[in-house]
Scaffold this active site. Structure first.
Site, short mmCIF file in Angstrom:
data_model
loop_
_atom_site.label_atom_id
_atom_site.label_comp_id
_atom_site.label_asym_id
_atom_site.label_seq_id
_atom_site.Cartn_x
_atom_site.Cartn_y
_atom_site.Cartn_z
N LYS A 52 0.84 -1.20 0.00
CA LYS A 52 0.00 0.00 0.00
C LYS A 52 0.88 1.26 0.00
O LYS A 52 0.61 2.21 -0.73
CB LYS A 52 -0.94 -0.02 1.22
CG LYS A 52 -2.02 -1.09 1.08
CD LYS A 52 -2.79 -1.36 2.37
CE LYS A 52 -3.76 -2.51 2.18
NZ LYS A 52 -4.47 -2.92 3.41
N GLN A 96 -4.31 -1.46 9.73
CA GLN A 96 -4.22 -2.82 9.17
C GLN A 96 -4.72 -3.85 10.19
O GLN A 96 -4.28 -3.85 11.34
CB GLN A 96 -2.78 -3.12 8.75
CG GLN A 96 -2.61 -4.45 8.04
CD GLN A 96 -3.32 -4.51 6.68
OE1 GLN A 96 -3.28 -3.56 5.91
NE2 GLN A 96 -3.99 -5.62 6.42
N ASP A 119 -10.91 2.90 4.30
CA ASP A 119 -11.30 1.48 4.21
C ASP A 119 -12.82 1.34 4.14
O ASP A 119 -13.33 0.26 3.87
CB ASP A 119 -10.78 0.71 5.43
CG ASP A 119 -9.45 0.02 5.13
OD1 ASP A 119 -9.22 -0.31 3.95
OD2 ASP A 119 -8.66 -0.19 6.08
#
Ligand code: NDP
Length: 304
Positions: A52, A96, A119
Protein backbone atom coordinates in the site's frame (compact mmCIF):
# COMPACT_ATOMS: atom_id res chain seq x y z
CA UNK A 1 -14.87 -20.73 -23.39
CA UNK A 2 -15.48 -18.46 -20.39
CA UNK A 3 -13.90 -15.03 -20.44
CA UNK A 4 -11.26 -14.51 -17.74
CA UNK A 5 -11.74 -11.18 -16.00
CA UNK A 6 -8.09 -10.33 -15.41
CA UNK A 7 -7.71 -7.89 -12.51
CA UNK A 8 -4.24 -6.66 -13.53
CA UNK A 9 -5.09 -4.36 -16.48
CA UNK A 10 -8.15 -3.00 -14.64
CA UNK A 11 -6.10 -2.23 -11.51
CA UNK A 12 -3.41 -0.61 -13.70
CA UNK A 13 -6.01 1.54 -15.44
CA UNK A 14 -7.51 2.72 -12.12
CA UNK A 15 -4.03 3.51 -10.76
CA UNK A 16 -3.27 5.48 -13.91
CA UNK A 17 -6.45 7.51 -13.41
CA UNK A 18 -5.54 8.09 -9.75
CA UNK A 19 -2.03 9.25 -10.73
CA UNK A 20 -3.57 11.76 -13.14
CA UNK A 21 -5.93 13.05 -10.44
CA UNK A 22 -2.97 13.39 -8.06
CA UNK A 23 -1.17 15.53 -10.66
CA UNK A 24 -4.27 17.67 -11.12
CA UNK A 25 -4.57 18.15 -7.33
CA UNK A 26 -0.87 19.04 -7.14
CA UNK A 27 -1.56 21.96 -9.47
CA UNK A 28 -4.00 23.20 -6.81
CA UNK A 29 -1.40 22.70 -4.07
CA UNK A 30 -3.00 19.53 -2.65
CA UNK A 31 -1.13 16.28 -2.06
CA UNK A 32 -3.39 13.45 -0.80
CA UNK A 33 -1.86 11.66 2.17
CA UNK A 34 -2.41 8.20 3.63
CA UNK A 35 -1.42 7.10 7.14
CA UNK A 36 -0.95 3.34 7.41
CA UNK A 37 -0.92 1.95 10.93
CA UNK A 38 0.75 -1.45 11.23
CA UNK A 39 0.86 -2.98 14.71
CA UNK A 40 3.42 -5.65 15.59
CA UNK A 41 4.89 -8.15 13.14
CA UNK A 42 2.21 -10.16 11.31
CA UNK A 43 4.05 -11.22 8.11
CA UNK A 44 0.97 -11.08 5.81
CA UNK A 45 0.03 -7.64 7.19
CA UNK A 46 3.59 -6.40 6.67
CA UNK A 47 3.40 -7.46 3.00
CA UNK A 48 -0.01 -5.81 2.49
CA UNK A 49 1.01 -2.56 4.14
CA UNK A 50 4.29 -2.43 2.24
CA UNK A 51 2.37 -2.79 -1.04
CA UNK A 52 0.00 0.00 0.00
CA UNK A 53 2.84 2.38 0.88
CA UNK A 54 4.62 1.46 -2.35
CA UNK A 55 1.43 2.19 -4.35
CA UNK A 56 1.31 5.66 -2.72
CA UNK A 57 4.88 6.32 -3.81
CA UNK A 58 4.18 5.15 -7.37
CA UNK A 59 1.10 7.34 -7.74
CA UNK A 60 2.48 10.45 -6.05
CA UNK A 61 0.52 10.31 -2.79
CA UNK A 62 2.15 11.16 0.52
CA UNK A 63 2.29 8.23 2.94
CA UNK A 64 3.21 7.87 6.58
CA UNK A 65 3.83 4.38 7.95
CA UNK A 66 3.29 4.18 11.71
CA UNK A 67 4.34 0.99 13.47
CA UNK A 68 3.24 0.75 17.12
CA UNK A 69 4.65 -2.23 19.05
CA UNK A 70 2.73 -5.51 19.54
CA UNK A 71 2.11 -4.51 23.19
CA UNK A 72 0.24 -1.29 22.33
CA UNK A 73 -2.99 -0.62 24.28
CA UNK A 74 -6.38 0.51 23.00
CA UNK A 75 -5.81 3.86 24.76
CA UNK A 76 -2.45 4.39 23.01
CA UNK A 77 -4.07 3.55 19.69
CA UNK A 78 -6.97 5.93 20.36
CA UNK A 79 -4.44 8.71 21.02
CA UNK A 80 -2.69 7.88 17.77
CA UNK A 81 -5.96 7.91 15.79
CA UNK A 82 -6.96 11.23 17.38
CA UNK A 83 -3.62 12.72 16.31
CA UNK A 84 -4.08 11.43 12.75
CA UNK A 85 -7.66 12.71 12.66
CA UNK A 86 -6.39 16.22 13.36
CA UNK A 87 -3.44 16.19 10.94
CA UNK A 88 -4.21 18.23 7.85
CA UNK A 89 -1.65 16.39 5.69
CA UNK A 90 -3.47 13.08 6.26
CA UNK A 91 -6.58 12.39 4.17
CA UNK A 92 -6.84 8.66 4.74
CA UNK A 93 -6.26 6.50 7.80
CA UNK A 94 -5.74 2.80 7.38
CA UNK A 95 -5.50 0.53 10.40
CA UNK A 96 -4.22 -2.82 9.17
CA UNK A 97 -6.17 -5.77 10.61
CA UNK A 98 -5.86 -8.06 12.48
CA UNK A 99 -4.90 -6.19 15.64
CA UNK A 100 -3.44 -7.82 18.76
CA UNK A 101 -6.02 -9.31 21.15
CA UNK A 102 -5.70 -6.57 23.78
CA UNK A 103 -6.72 -3.87 21.27
CA UNK A 104 -10.44 -3.32 20.79
CA UNK A 105 -10.64 -3.14 16.99
CA UNK A 106 -14.27 -1.95 16.88
CA UNK A 107 -13.67 0.97 19.27
CA UNK A 108 -10.64 1.92 17.24
CA UNK A 109 -12.27 1.78 13.81
CA UNK A 110 -15.19 3.81 15.14
CA UNK A 111 -12.71 6.45 16.32
CA UNK A 112 -11.39 7.10 12.80
CA UNK A 113 -12.82 10.33 11.36
CA UNK A 114 -15.41 9.10 8.81
CA UNK A 115 -14.04 11.68 6.35
CA UNK A 116 -10.66 9.88 6.52
CA UNK A 117 -12.04 6.32 6.68
CA UNK A 118 -10.58 5.14 3.36
CA UNK A 119 -11.30 1.48 4.21
CA UNK A 120 -15.00 2.38 4.42
CA UNK A 121 -15.44 0.43 7.67
CA UNK A 122 -16.91 3.23 9.82
CA UNK A 123 -20.66 2.88 10.57
CA UNK A 124 -21.19 6.42 9.25
CA UNK A 125 -19.82 5.38 5.86
CA UNK A 126 -21.81 2.11 5.94
CA UNK A 127 -24.94 4.17 6.63
CA UNK A 128 -24.15 6.72 3.94
CA UNK A 129 -23.54 3.92 1.46
CA UNK A 130 -26.90 2.37 2.30
CA UNK A 131 -28.67 5.73 2.07
CA UNK A 132 -27.15 6.36 -1.36
CA UNK A 133 -25.20 9.42 -0.17
CA UNK A 134 -21.59 10.12 -1.16
CA UNK A 135 -19.55 7.67 0.93
CA UNK A 136 -16.17 6.03 1.11
CA UNK A 137 -17.08 2.45 0.14
CA UNK A 138 -15.01 -0.54 1.29
CA UNK A 139 -12.24 -1.20 -1.23
CA UNK A 140 -12.83 -4.86 -2.14
CA UNK A 141 -16.55 -4.52 -2.92
CA UNK A 142 -15.82 -1.29 -4.80
CA UNK A 143 -13.28 -3.31 -6.82
CA UNK A 144 -15.96 -5.89 -7.64
CA UNK A 145 -18.11 -3.18 -9.23
CA UNK A 146 -15.16 -1.75 -11.17
CA UNK A 147 -14.35 -5.18 -12.62
CA UNK A 148 -17.94 -5.72 -13.73
CA UNK A 149 -18.33 -2.25 -15.23
CA UNK A 150 -14.97 -2.07 -16.93
CA UNK A 151 -15.45 -5.57 -18.38
CA UNK A 152 -18.79 -4.56 -19.90
CA UNK A 153 -20.85 -7.00 -17.80
CA UNK A 154 -24.38 -5.57 -17.56
CA UNK A 155 -25.46 -5.08 -13.93
CA UNK A 156 -28.78 -3.23 -14.24
CA UNK A 157 -31.63 -5.73 -14.17
CA UNK A 158 -29.31 -8.70 -13.58
CA UNK A 159 -30.00 -11.19 -10.80
CA UNK A 160 -27.01 -10.78 -8.51
CA UNK A 161 -26.49 -13.29 -5.70
CA UNK A 162 -23.90 -12.47 -3.04
CA UNK A 163 -22.84 -15.38 -0.86
CA UNK A 164 -21.48 -13.88 2.37
CA UNK A 165 -22.81 -11.05 4.54
CA UNK A 166 -19.74 -9.66 6.26
CA UNK A 167 -19.59 -5.93 6.94
CA UNK A 168 -16.42 -5.57 4.89
CA UNK A 169 -17.31 -7.60 1.79
CA UNK A 170 -20.73 -9.23 1.45
CA UNK A 171 -23.05 -6.49 2.70
CA UNK A 172 -21.36 -3.55 0.96
CA UNK A 173 -20.99 -5.59 -2.27
CA UNK A 174 -24.74 -6.26 -2.19
CA UNK A 175 -25.48 -2.59 -1.54
CA UNK A 176 -23.25 -1.41 -4.40
CA UNK A 177 -24.88 -3.92 -6.78
CA UNK A 178 -28.29 -2.68 -5.68
CA UNK A 179 -27.26 0.92 -6.43
CA UNK A 180 -26.28 -0.31 -9.90
CA UNK A 181 -29.87 -1.61 -10.26
CA UNK A 182 -29.22 -5.34 -9.94
CA UNK A 183 -31.87 -7.48 -8.26
CA UNK A 184 -29.85 -8.59 -5.26
CA UNK A 185 -30.08 -11.65 -3.02
CA UNK A 186 -27.76 -12.02 -0.03
CA UNK A 187 -26.98 -15.56 1.18
CA UNK A 188 -25.23 -16.78 4.32
CA UNK A 189 -24.65 -19.88 6.41
CA UNK A 190 -28.33 -20.19 7.33
CA UNK A 191 -29.63 -19.89 3.76
CA UNK A 192 -31.84 -22.85 2.85
CA UNK A 193 -31.07 -24.68 -0.42
CA UNK A 194 -28.20 -22.36 -1.30
CA UNK A 195 -27.61 -24.06 -4.67
CA UNK A 196 -31.17 -23.29 -5.80
CA UNK A 197 -30.58 -19.61 -5.02
CA UNK A 198 -27.13 -19.36 -6.58
CA UNK A 199 -28.35 -21.11 -9.75
CA UNK A 200 -30.61 -18.13 -10.33
CA UNK A 201 -27.65 -15.74 -10.44
CA UNK A 202 -26.58 -13.90 -13.56
CA UNK A 203 -23.83 -12.43 -11.38
CA UNK A 204 -22.60 -14.64 -8.55
CA UNK A 205 -20.32 -13.05 -5.94
CA UNK A 206 -18.60 -15.54 -3.63
CA UNK A 207 -17.26 -14.00 -0.39
CA UNK A 208 -17.34 -16.93 1.99
CA UNK A 209 -13.81 -17.80 3.03
CA UNK A 210 -14.08 -21.53 2.23
CA UNK A 211 -11.82 -23.01 -0.44
CA UNK A 212 -13.67 -24.12 -3.57
CA UNK A 213 -17.05 -23.98 -1.81
CA UNK A 214 -19.09 -22.98 -4.87
CA UNK A 215 -19.37 -26.05 -7.07
CA UNK A 216 -20.46 -26.67 -10.65
CA UNK A 217 -24.04 -27.53 -9.64
CA UNK A 218 -24.43 -24.13 -7.98
CA UNK A 219 -23.77 -22.08 -11.12
CA UNK A 220 -26.10 -21.21 -13.98
CA UNK A 221 -24.32 -21.82 -17.31
CA UNK A 222 -23.10 -18.50 -18.71
CA UNK A 223 -23.23 -16.65 -15.38
CA UNK A 224 -20.52 -14.18 -14.36
CA UNK A 225 -18.64 -15.38 -11.27
CA UNK A 226 -16.80 -12.92 -9.05
CA UNK A 227 -14.63 -14.90 -6.66
CA UNK A 228 -13.59 -12.74 -3.72
CA UNK A 229 -12.22 -15.61 -1.62
CA UNK A 230 -8.54 -15.93 -0.77
CA UNK A 231 -7.75 -19.27 0.86
CA UNK A 232 -4.42 -21.03 1.22
CA UNK A 233 -4.47 -24.79 0.64
CA UNK A 234 -1.61 -26.78 2.18
CA UNK A 235 -3.13 -30.26 2.51
CA UNK A 236 -2.10 -32.46 -0.46
CA UNK A 237 -5.46 -34.32 -0.43
CA UNK A 238 -7.36 -31.03 -0.57
CA UNK A 239 -5.03 -29.79 -3.30
CA UNK A 240 -5.77 -32.92 -5.38
CA UNK A 241 -9.50 -32.36 -4.99
CA UNK A 242 -9.23 -28.99 -6.75
CA UNK A 243 -6.23 -29.11 -9.01
CA UNK A 244 -5.47 -32.75 -10.00
CA UNK A 245 -4.16 -32.70 -13.58
CA UNK A 246 -3.42 -28.94 -13.56
CA UNK A 247 0.30 -28.96 -14.39
CA UNK A 248 0.89 -25.29 -13.53
CA UNK A 249 -0.75 -25.55 -10.11
CA UNK A 250 0.96 -28.89 -9.40
CA UNK A 251 4.36 -27.32 -10.07
CA UNK A 252 3.51 -24.38 -7.78
CA UNK A 253 2.33 -26.71 -5.01
CA UNK A 254 5.45 -28.88 -5.30
CA UNK A 255 7.66 -25.78 -5.09
CA UNK A 256 5.93 -23.87 -2.28
CA UNK A 257 3.88 -26.48 -0.43
CA UNK A 258 0.77 -24.36 -0.77
CA UNK A 259 -1.45 -22.66 -3.34
CA UNK A 260 -4.06 -19.95 -3.12
CA UNK A 261 -7.61 -20.79 -4.17
CA UNK A 262 -10.80 -18.76 -4.06
CA UNK A 263 -14.24 -19.70 -2.79
CA UNK A 264 -15.17 -21.20 -6.16
CA UNK A 265 -14.24 -24.69 -7.35
CA UNK A 266 -12.18 -24.52 -10.58
CA UNK A 267 -14.71 -26.80 -12.33
CA UNK A 268 -17.47 -24.25 -11.71
CA UNK A 269 -15.59 -21.63 -13.73
CA UNK A 270 -15.78 -23.86 -16.80
CA UNK A 271 -19.57 -23.42 -17.16
CA UNK A 272 -19.50 -19.68 -16.45
CA UNK A 273 -19.63 -16.96 -19.08
CA UNK A 274 -16.91 -14.97 -17.34
CA UNK A 275 -15.02 -15.23 -14.06
CA UNK A 276 -12.37 -13.56 -11.94
CA UNK A 277 -9.39 -15.87 -11.30
CA UNK A 278 -7.76 -16.34 -7.89
CA UNK A 279 -5.09 -15.11 -7.65
CA UNK A 280 -5.16 -12.34 -10.24
CA UNK A 281 -8.77 -11.13 -10.00
CA UNK A 282 -10.54 -9.10 -7.32
CA UNK A 283 -7.53 -9.14 -4.99
CA UNK A 284 -5.56 -6.92 -7.37
CA UNK A 285 -8.22 -4.22 -7.26
CA UNK A 286 -8.18 -3.68 -3.50
CA UNK A 287 -5.07 -1.49 -3.35
CA UNK A 288 -6.09 0.44 -6.46
CA UNK A 289 -9.43 1.22 -4.81
CA UNK A 290 -7.67 2.27 -1.59
CA UNK A 291 -5.63 4.79 -3.59
CA UNK A 292 -8.79 5.96 -5.33
CA UNK A 293 -10.59 6.35 -1.97
CA UNK A 294 -7.67 8.36 -0.55
CA UNK A 295 -7.80 10.82 -3.44
CA UNK A 296 -11.59 10.96 -3.09
CA UNK A 297 -11.26 11.67 0.64
CA UNK A 298 -8.74 14.43 -0.11
CA UNK A 299 -11.20 16.05 -2.52
CA UNK A 300 -14.25 15.62 -0.31
CA UNK A 301 -12.51 17.06 2.78
CA UNK A 302 -11.67 20.19 0.80
CA UNK A 303 -15.03 20.41 -0.94
CA UNK A 304 -13.37 19.98 -4.37
P1 NDP B 1 -16.26 -13.56 6.88
O1 NDP B 1 -15.79 -14.80 7.52
O2 NDP B 1 -16.37 -12.31 7.66
O3 NDP B 1 -17.71 -13.85 6.24
C1 NDP B 1 -17.98 -15.03 5.55
C2 NDP B 1 -19.43 -15.07 5.15
O4 NDP B 1 -19.66 -16.31 4.47
C3 NDP B 1 -20.40 -15.00 6.33
O5 NDP B 1 -21.45 -14.10 6.06
C4 NDP B 1 -20.92 -16.44 6.45
O6 NDP B 1 -22.27 -16.56 6.86
C5 NDP B 1 -20.81 -16.91 5.00
N1 NDP B 1 -20.71 -18.37 4.99
C6 NDP B 1 -19.84 -19.14 5.69
N2 NDP B 1 -20.09 -20.45 5.47
C7 NDP B 1 -21.15 -20.48 4.63
C8 NDP B 1 -21.90 -21.54 4.05
N3 NDP B 1 -21.62 -22.81 4.30
N4 NDP B 1 -22.92 -21.23 3.23
C9 NDP B 1 -23.24 -19.94 2.97
N5 NDP B 1 -22.55 -18.89 3.49
C10 NDP B 1 -21.54 -19.16 4.32
O7 NDP B 1 -15.33 -13.36 5.59
P2 NDP B 1 -15.02 -12.02 4.73
O8 NDP B 1 -16.28 -11.49 4.18
O9 NDP B 1 -14.13 -11.13 5.49
O10 NDP B 1 -14.15 -12.65 3.55
C11 NDP B 1 -14.66 -13.57 2.65
C12 NDP B 1 -13.55 -14.06 1.74
O11 NDP B 1 -13.04 -12.97 0.99
C13 NDP B 1 -12.35 -14.64 2.48
O12 NDP B 1 -11.82 -15.73 1.70
C14 NDP B 1 -11.36 -13.52 2.51
O13 NDP B 1 -10.02 -13.97 2.57
C15 NDP B 1 -11.63 -12.85 1.19
N6 NDP B 1 -11.29 -11.43 1.16
C16 NDP B 1 -10.58 -10.97 0.10
C17 NDP B 1 -10.21 -9.66 0.00
C18 NDP B 1 -9.48 -9.19 -1.19
O14 NDP B 1 -9.62 -9.68 -2.26
N7 NDP B 1 -8.65 -8.20 -1.10
C19 NDP B 1 -10.52 -8.70 1.07
C20 NDP B 1 -11.36 -9.25 2.12
C21 NDP B 1 -11.70 -10.58 2.14
P3 NDP B 1 -22.76 -16.14 8.35
O15 NDP B 1 -22.82 -14.65 8.36
O16 NDP B 1 -24.09 -16.78 8.47
O17 NDP B 1 -21.73 -16.70 9.30
Amino acid sequence: MPKILDGAPIAAQIKQEVAEEVKELARRGVRPGLAAVLVGHVPASEIYVRSKVQACEELGLYSDLITPPETVTTEDMLDLIAALNSRDDIDGILVQLPLPKQVDAKVLLDAVDPAKDVDGFHPVNAGRLQAGRPALAPCTPAGVIEILKRSGIPIAGANAVVVGRSDIVGKPAAMLLLHENATVTICHSKTRDLAAVTRGADILVAAIGRPGFVTLEMVKPGATIIDVGINRVTDPAEFEKFFAGNAKREAAFAKRGSVVIGDVHPAAFEVSGAYTPVPGGVGLLTIAMLMSNTVRAARMRRGL
